[in-house]
Design an enzyme around this catalytic site. Structure first.
Site, PDB file in Angstrom:
ATOM      1  N   LYS A   1       0.867  -1.184   0.000  1.00 35.25           N
ATOM      2  CA  LYS A   1       0.000   0.000   0.000  1.00 35.25           C
ATOM      3  C   LYS A   1       0.898   1.226   0.000  1.00 35.25           C
ATOM      4  CE  LYS A   1      -4.050   2.129   1.987  1.00 35.25           C
ATOM      5  NZ  LYS A   1      -3.611   3.457   1.549  1.00 35.25           N
TER       6      LYS A   1
ATOM      7  N   ARG B   1      -7.871  10.676  -8.234  1.00 34.94           N
ATOM      8  CA  ARG B   1      -8.898   9.905  -7.528  1.00 34.94           C
ATOM      9  C   ARG B   1     -10.258  10.567  -7.636  1.00 34.94           C
ATOM     10  NH1 ARG B   1      -8.694   7.345  -1.449  1.00 34.94           N
ATOM     11  NH2 ARG B   1     -10.926   7.158  -1.146  1.00 34.94           N
TER      12      ARG B   1
ATOM     13  N   PHE C   1      -1.600  -1.449 -10.212  1.00 32.76           N
ATOM     14  CA  PHE C   1      -2.014  -2.694  -9.563  1.00 32.76           C
ATOM     15  C   PHE C   1      -3.256  -3.315 -10.192  1.00 32.76           C
ATOM     16  CE2 PHE C   1      -3.269   0.970  -6.861  1.00 32.76           C
ATOM     17  CZ  PHE C   1      -4.638   0.964  -7.089  1.00 32.76           C
TER      18      PHE C   1
END
Length: 519
Positions: free
Chosen positions: A213, A233, A302
Site C-alpha cells: 500500500k 482519484r 495494480f
C-alpha cells in the site's frame, strides 16, 4: 406513487428473509413509481437520499421529529417528498439552517407515524431494509426486463444504483448503454475497507493477493493509441501536471489500456516521500518542467480495467492482473504476493513497512472491479497506532444497537487546561458483551444528555484505541482528529490521569507529516 405504498414495500422487504420474496416486492414497488419518481424511489429503497447530503445533521432531524405530531392520514406522494428534500438541500446563505429546519418540520408534520419513522431513518442513514445491492440489482433487471449482469455492469460503471434504475426503467437497454467503460473517460475507483491485521484479512479472503500500500496519489490512466489521459482519484484530468506518468503509459505496446495505480515521489534510496510532498506535483499547470526536475514521480499500477480492446472490470482479479502483467513490465507494477500463509503475509507486510510504505492491501482473487465501491473484496492493513484515551460521552445506538450506548467520544489528556481534548468518535471494534458492559457502566457515570441521544460522562473510563493516522480538523479545538479509530480494549488498570496527552498526539501527527514511522 404514494409514500405510504413505498414504506409498506420497504417494511415488507425488511420483514422477510426470503430472497425471491424480497425481489418480488421490490419489482412491484419499482414498477409502481412514476417516471419522475424513479430516481428518488430507487435511492430510498437502497437506504440513501437521492440528493446526497442536504445540510441536516442528526440533532436537527431528531428535533424536528420531536417538535411535530404525526398526521392522521397518508397524503404524501413520493414526488412531493422528493421535491421537499430538493428544497431543503437548496437552502443557502444566512438563515439557511433555520430554513432547512422549517421545511423539514413542515414535511414531517404531513407524515403518518409510519411515514415519519421511514423518513427519519432515511435522513439519519439508519434505514436497514435488508435490500442489499445484489437483491436490488435483480429487482431492477426484472422490473425493466433486462439482464441482471447488464444492470450490474452499469451500476459498477455508474457508481450508484439510482441513476441506473432510472435509465433502465425509462429507456431499457439503450439507457444502460450509457453506463459503460469508455476510453479517455474516467470511472470511480474501487476502494478498500480497513482490516485489523493480516490474520483478519486472510480469515476473510482465504488465499489472497497482497500488494504494497503506497502512500502516493491514486491515478487512473487511459490510453487510446497515442492519446493518454491521467485522472486523479476525484476524476480530475491531471495529465498536464504529471507528464512522466503519461509518457510511461504511452510507451507501452498495447494500443488501448485503462490502468489503476499510484503516482509517488521516491527518495534516492527508494523510500517514499510524505504524501504531502507527492501532492505538490498535482494541480500545477505552470512550471511543470521545473517541478519535474526537482520532484520526479514514479508510477506503479495494480489493476487493469481494459487492455487491448477488451473491458476487464467484470473479470476476477486474477485474470485482470494477468492482463496487467502481460501489458506492463515488472518495474511498473506494485509488488505483490499471492498467499494464504499467515507468516508469509506478515513478513510481506513487515517488508513493506520497513521500506517506508503504509502497509498492504489484501485482495480477493475472484472479485470483479467494483467501481466506486468500498467493498469487502479489498482490505487494507496498515501499521496502527494506539492511544489510551478517555471516554467523554457516548451516543445511544440505532438499528441492531438500539438500547445500547455505542458511539464513543474520545479525548486525550490536556495538562495545560487540566481537561481533555476531543479527538473524534468511534463505534467500531465493539462486541455485544462490550456494548452491554459499557452501557451499564456509562449509565452510572452519566452527567446529562444532549439532543436526547448524546450522554455526557464523568471522564473516568480509559480505553485503548487503535487508529490509522491523524488528520487536521477544524471541528475539534485541538485541531486534530483520529482516522479509522476502533476500540481495542478497555483499560481498567489505568486512571484518567494515566491517559495519553495531547502532546503525544501532536507528536504522532508531526511524525506523520514528516513521513516518519513509529518503531
Amino acid at each position: 406513487m404514494q409514500l405510504a405504498e413505498l414504506v409498506q414495500a420497504s417494511n415488507a422487504v425488511a420483514r422477510t428473509a426470503a430472497r425471491l420474496e424480497k425481489i418480488a416486492r421490490l419489482v412491484e414497488a419499482l414498477r409502481a413509481l412514476a417516471p419522475e419518481e424513479r430516481r428518488a424511489g430507487a435511492s430510498w429503497l437502497s437506504g440513501e437520499l437521492a440528493q446526497g447530503r442536504i445540510g441536516l445533521g442528526p440533532a436537527a432531524v431528531r428535533r424536528a421529529l420531536a417538535a411535530t405530531e404525526p398526521a392522521g392520514a397518508a397524503t404524501l406522494s413520493v414526488a412531493e417528498v422528493d421535491a421537499a428534500l430538493d428544497r431543503i438541500a437548496a437552502a443557502r446563505g444566512g438563515g439557511s439552517g433555520g430554513e432547512r429546519a422549517r421545511l423539514l418540520a413542515a414535511l414531517l408534520a404531513r407524515g403518518t407515524a409510519e411515514e415519519r419513522d421511514f423518513l427519519g431513518r432515511l435522513l439519519l442513514g439508519e434505514l436497514r431494509q435488508g435490500a442489499l445491492e445484489g437483491v436490488l440489482v435483480e429487482a431492477v433487471a426484472r422490473a425493466a426486463g433486462l439482464s441482471a449482469s447488464d444492470v450490474r455492469r452499469a451500476v459498477m460503471m455508474g457508481g450508484a444504483l439510482a441513476p441506473v434504475t432510472e435509465a433502465a426503467l425509462s429507456e431499457g437497454a439503450a439507457g444502460l448503454a450509457r453506463f459503460r467503460l469508455r476510453l479517455l473517460e474516467p470511472v470511480q475507483p474501487m476502494l478498500a475497507q480497513p482490516a485489523g491485521g493480516v490474520d483478519e484479512a486472510l480469515d476473510a479472503l482465504g488465499e489472497a493477493a497482497l500488494e504494497w500500500k503506497l502512500d502516493g496519489a491514486r491515478v487512473q490512466v487511459h490510453k487510446d493509441g497515442e492519446r493518454v489521459r491521467v485522472f486523479s482519484r476525484t476524476l480530475r484530468d491531471v495529465t498536464v501536471a504529471v507528464p512522466e506518468v503519461a509518457e510511461a503509459v504511452r510507451a507501452l505496446p498495447a494500443s488501448s489500456l485503462v490502468l489503476d495505480g499510484e503516482a509517488i515521489a521516491l527518495r534516492a534510496d527508494g523510500s517514499p516521500e510524505p504524501f504531502q510532498v507527492t501532492m505538490r506535483r498535482f494541480g500545477r499547470k505552470l512550471e511543470v518542467g521545473r517541478l519535474r526536475e526537482e520532484l520526479p514521480l514514479s508510477v506503479l499500477f495494480f489493476d487493469a480495467l481494459h487492455a487491448g480492446g477488451e473491458d476487464l472490470v467484470l473479470l476476477p482479479f486474477r485474470e485482470r492482473h494477468a492482463a496487467l502483467a502481460d501489458a506492463l513490465p515488472g518495474p511498473l507494477r506494485v509488488p505483490r504476493l499471492v498467499t494464504s500463509d499467515r507468516a508469509a503475509a506478515q513478513a510481506f507486510l513487515d517488508g513493506a513497512l520497513a521500506r517506508g510504505h503504509e502497509g498492504l492491501v489484501a485482495k480477493s482473487l475472484a472479485a470483479p472491479y467494483e467501481a466506486g465501491r468500498r467493498g469487502a473484496s479489498w482490505l487494507k492493513v496498515k501499521r496502527a497506532h494506539t492511544l489510551d484515551l478517555v471516554v467523554l460521552a457516548a451516543e445511544w445506538g440505532s438499528g441492531r444497537r438500539r438500547g445500547w450506548l455505542s458511539n464513543l467520544h474520545l479525548g486525550a489528556r490536556d495538562p495545560a487546561t487540566g481537561g481533555f481534548a476531543m479527538l473524534g468518535k468511534t463505534f467500531k471494534g465493539m462486541t455485544d458483551e462490550m456494548l452491554a458492559w459499557q452501557t451499564e457502566r456509562f449509565r452510572a457515570l452519566a452527567l446529562g444528555t444532549t439532543d436526547g441521544y448524546v450522554v455526557h460522562l464523568r471522564p473516568e473510563v480509559v480505553v485503548e484505541i487503535a487508529f490509522d493516522g491523524l488528520q487536521e480538523s477544524p471541528r475539534y479545538p485541538a485541531g486534530l482528529a483520529l482516522r479509522f479509530a476502533r476500540v481495542k480494549r478497555y483499560r481498567p488498570d489505568k486512571r484518567p490521569e494515566d491517559a495519553d496527552t495531547i502532546e503525544i498526539v501532536r507528536a504522532i501527527h508531526a511524525q506523520q507529516l514528516a513521513g516518519e514511522r513509529r518503531p
